[in-house]
Scaffold this motif. Structure first.
Motif, PDB file in Angstrom:
ATOM      1  N   TYR A   1      29.439 -10.732 -21.975  1.00  0.00           N
ATOM      2  CA  TYR A   1      30.854 -10.553 -21.646  1.00  0.00           C
ATOM      3  C   TYR A   1      31.615  -9.811 -22.743  1.00  0.00           C
ATOM      4  O   TYR A   1      32.503  -9.000 -22.445  1.00  0.00           O
ATOM      5  N   ILE A   2      31.296 -10.082 -24.006  1.00  0.00           N
ATOM      6  CA  ILE A   2      32.075  -9.500 -25.104  1.00  0.00           C
ATOM      7  C   ILE A   2      31.970  -7.969 -25.143  1.00  0.00           C
ATOM      8  O   ILE A   2      32.992  -7.270 -25.130  1.00  0.00           O
ATOM      9  N   PRO A   3      30.758  -7.374 -25.187  1.00  0.00           N
ATOM     10  CA  PRO A   3      30.718  -5.900 -25.188  1.00  0.00           C
ATOM     11  C   PRO A   3      31.269  -5.296 -23.896  1.00  0.00           C
ATOM     12  O   PRO A   3      31.860  -4.210 -23.918  1.00  0.00           O
ATOM     13  N   ALA A   4      31.104  -6.009 -22.773  1.00  0.00           N
ATOM     14  CA  ALA A   4      31.625  -5.489 -21.503  1.00  0.00           C
ATOM     15  C   ALA A   4      33.145  -5.424 -21.504  1.00  0.00           C
ATOM     16  O   ALA A   4      33.740  -4.606 -20.784  1.00  0.00           O
ATOM     17  N   THR A   5      33.784  -6.245 -22.310  1.00  0.00           N
ATOM     18  CA  THR A   5      35.246  -6.244 -22.378  1.00  0.00           C
ATOM     19  C   THR A   5      35.789  -4.889 -22.829  1.00  0.00           C
ATOM     20  O   THR A   5      36.951  -4.555 -22.560  1.00  0.00           O
ATOM     21  N   ALA A   6      34.950  -4.085 -23.478  1.00  0.00           N
ATOM     22  CA  ALA A   6      35.373  -2.729 -23.871  1.00  0.00           C
ATOM     23  C   ALA A   6      35.821  -1.926 -22.654  1.00  0.00           C
ATOM     24  O   ALA A   6      36.747  -1.104 -22.742  1.00  0.00           O
TER      25      ALA A   6
END
Length: 450
Positions: free
Chosen positions: A402-407
């Motif tokens: 989820y964290i890198p996808a938040t980009a």
């Protein structure tokens, strides 16, 4: 819904529990998934303007970042599920061609990679062409499953079935039984992923009521198949043997009943089933980022369509992610099981948000009946319990995605000149960041294994 999971049920349950535990697990999951099916039916009828399934429900109910998390979570579920299909196909072929091993060897990844891009080319030809192929495959993949059920039922041994009531250890203690059921729950969730797919494609429905009919009808038919595929093998093999069968274990069970041709027959059926499921999930996977981009919660480039109406940018991004995840299976000891549990954990978040939205509508709208409200509350409780029961390991691993996808969300907000997060959304992001940090630490120290 019918893809890879049903072919792995005999071993998955045999290794974890006996007949009693399996019945309890399917009862809990059956009721919970029926509640979710009723949620999707209700939302399709009460909010016909929301035509992108779990993404649109979360966004309408809880804001843009929650909608984005539901969209990206569901999108990644599709990507991970597609990878699991390739792993299981190569594991099946590995029985005849050892170079493929358990589906996570270099040769297996190389051949699977070719398959990914062949499907990519098929979808580029148009959604309707791909859907027509999938309709034919759907019929072809059900026939071997029905044959398996009939042949194993004919070999039913009541004494063997009774000896497997409590599993390999014969443990009738309450604590042992509860743990047995808990260990199978993510598996039962995995095989029902897809129950919401009629909602995802509801914009194509001629009548909104068709969405509910497809969802409930599909659920009931699949539940019957899943229960039979799980329970009947207990009547032909000891639980200890079931738990040690090679995947796809349905093929191994039928081989014990009718001989080698049974394994070949089911193995062929699995390959047809998985290739069809892969195509279906490829279509669903590209639809979610496309819908989120049209609504402004993902970058504008993902809303691009080809002349044939294919969300082409979403297709390229999705297959790129699938390719990377496939390569990562080289570093997993049991790639298929890991992918199953990670997929099941991640899909529960969009399910929970959809159920909560139905609860919210029930409180604010006179269009939702008392019974519909009941099923919305039941679905919410079920999703919450399953998320907690999944265990911390897979929650932390999912946060790493989820964290890198938040980009993508940050880019979308910048494109519109809007602030990235509200105060509440910033807290949500902070919690995810802490979980991702813990996940990295767990992987680095060996506390979390793949």
């Amino acid at each position: 819904m019918v893809g890879a999971g049903i072919f792995s049920l005999p071993r998955s349950f045999g290794a974890a529990t006996g007949v009693v535990g399996a019945v309890v697990a399917w009862t809990i999951t059956g009721v919970g998934m029926y509640a979710l099916a009723r949620v999707f039916q209700t939302l399709a009828e009460v909010r016909p303007d929301l035509d992108a399934g779990v993404y649109s429900f979360a966004q309408a109910g809880f804001g843009h970042y929650a909608g984005f998390l539901a969209a990206v979570g569901y999108w990644l579920v599709g990507c991970i599920a597609d990878v699991s299909y390739w792993v299981l196909i190569k594991s099946t072929l590995g029985a005849a061609f050892p170079v493929f091993g358990d589906g996570n060897t270099v040769a297996a990844v190389a051949v699977s990679s070719v398959g990914i891009w062949l499907y990519h080319a098929l979808v580029l030809r148009g959604i309707k062409s791909a859907a027509a192929v999938n309709a034919v495959v759907t019929v072809a993949k059900i026939l071997p499953i029905l044959a398996f059920v009939a042949l194993v039922a004919l070999a039913f041994d009541a004494d063997r079935f009774a000896s497997n009531l409590w599993g390999a250890g014969g443990d009738v203690a309450l604590v042992g039984a509860v743990e047995q059921v808990r260990s199978t729950m993510l598996i039962t969730i995995f095989v029902f992923i897809g129950i919401e797919s009629a909602s995802v494609y509801s914009r194509y429905a001629q009548k909104r009521t068709d969405v509910g009919i497809a969802t409930i009808g599909g659920f009931l038919m699949v539940l019957i198949l899943m229960v039979l595929a799980t329970l009947l093998p207990y009547a032909v093999l000891p639980a200890t043997e079931l738990g040690n069968l090679r995947q796809p274990s349905m093929a191994s069970v039928l081989e014990r009943v009718v001989g080698t041709w049974g394994a070949v027959f089911v193995g062929g059926g699995l390959i047809v089933s998985v290739l069809g499921a892969y195509l279906a999930w490829s279509l669903i996977t590209i639809e979610v980022p496309f819908a989120a981009a049209r609504a402004g919660d993902m970058p504008r480039f993902l809303a691009r369509e080809s002349r044939r109406g294919v969300p082409v940018a979403s297709l390229w991004l999705s297959n790129g992610v699938i390719q990377v995840l496939l390569i990562l299976t080289l570093f997993s000891d049991d790639a298929f099981t890991t992918l199953v549990k990670l997929t099941s954990t991640m899909v529960l978040v969009p399910y929970l948000l959809s159920a909560l939205f139905a609860v919210k509508l029930g409180s604010a709208s006179g269009q939702v009946s008392l019974m519909q409200r009941f099923w919305a509350v039941a679905a919410t409780i079920f999703a919450l319990v399953m998320i907690v029961g999944a265990g911390l390991q897979f929650l932390l691993l999912s946060s790493l995605l989820y964290i890198p996808a938040t980009a993508l969300y940050v880019v979308a907000r910048r494109e519109q000149g809007r602030s990235v997060f509200t105060r509440v959304e910033l807290i949500m992001f902070g919690i995810l960041l802490l979980a991702a940090t813990a996940g990295v630490y767990g992987l680095a120290t060996g506390a979390i294994g793949l």
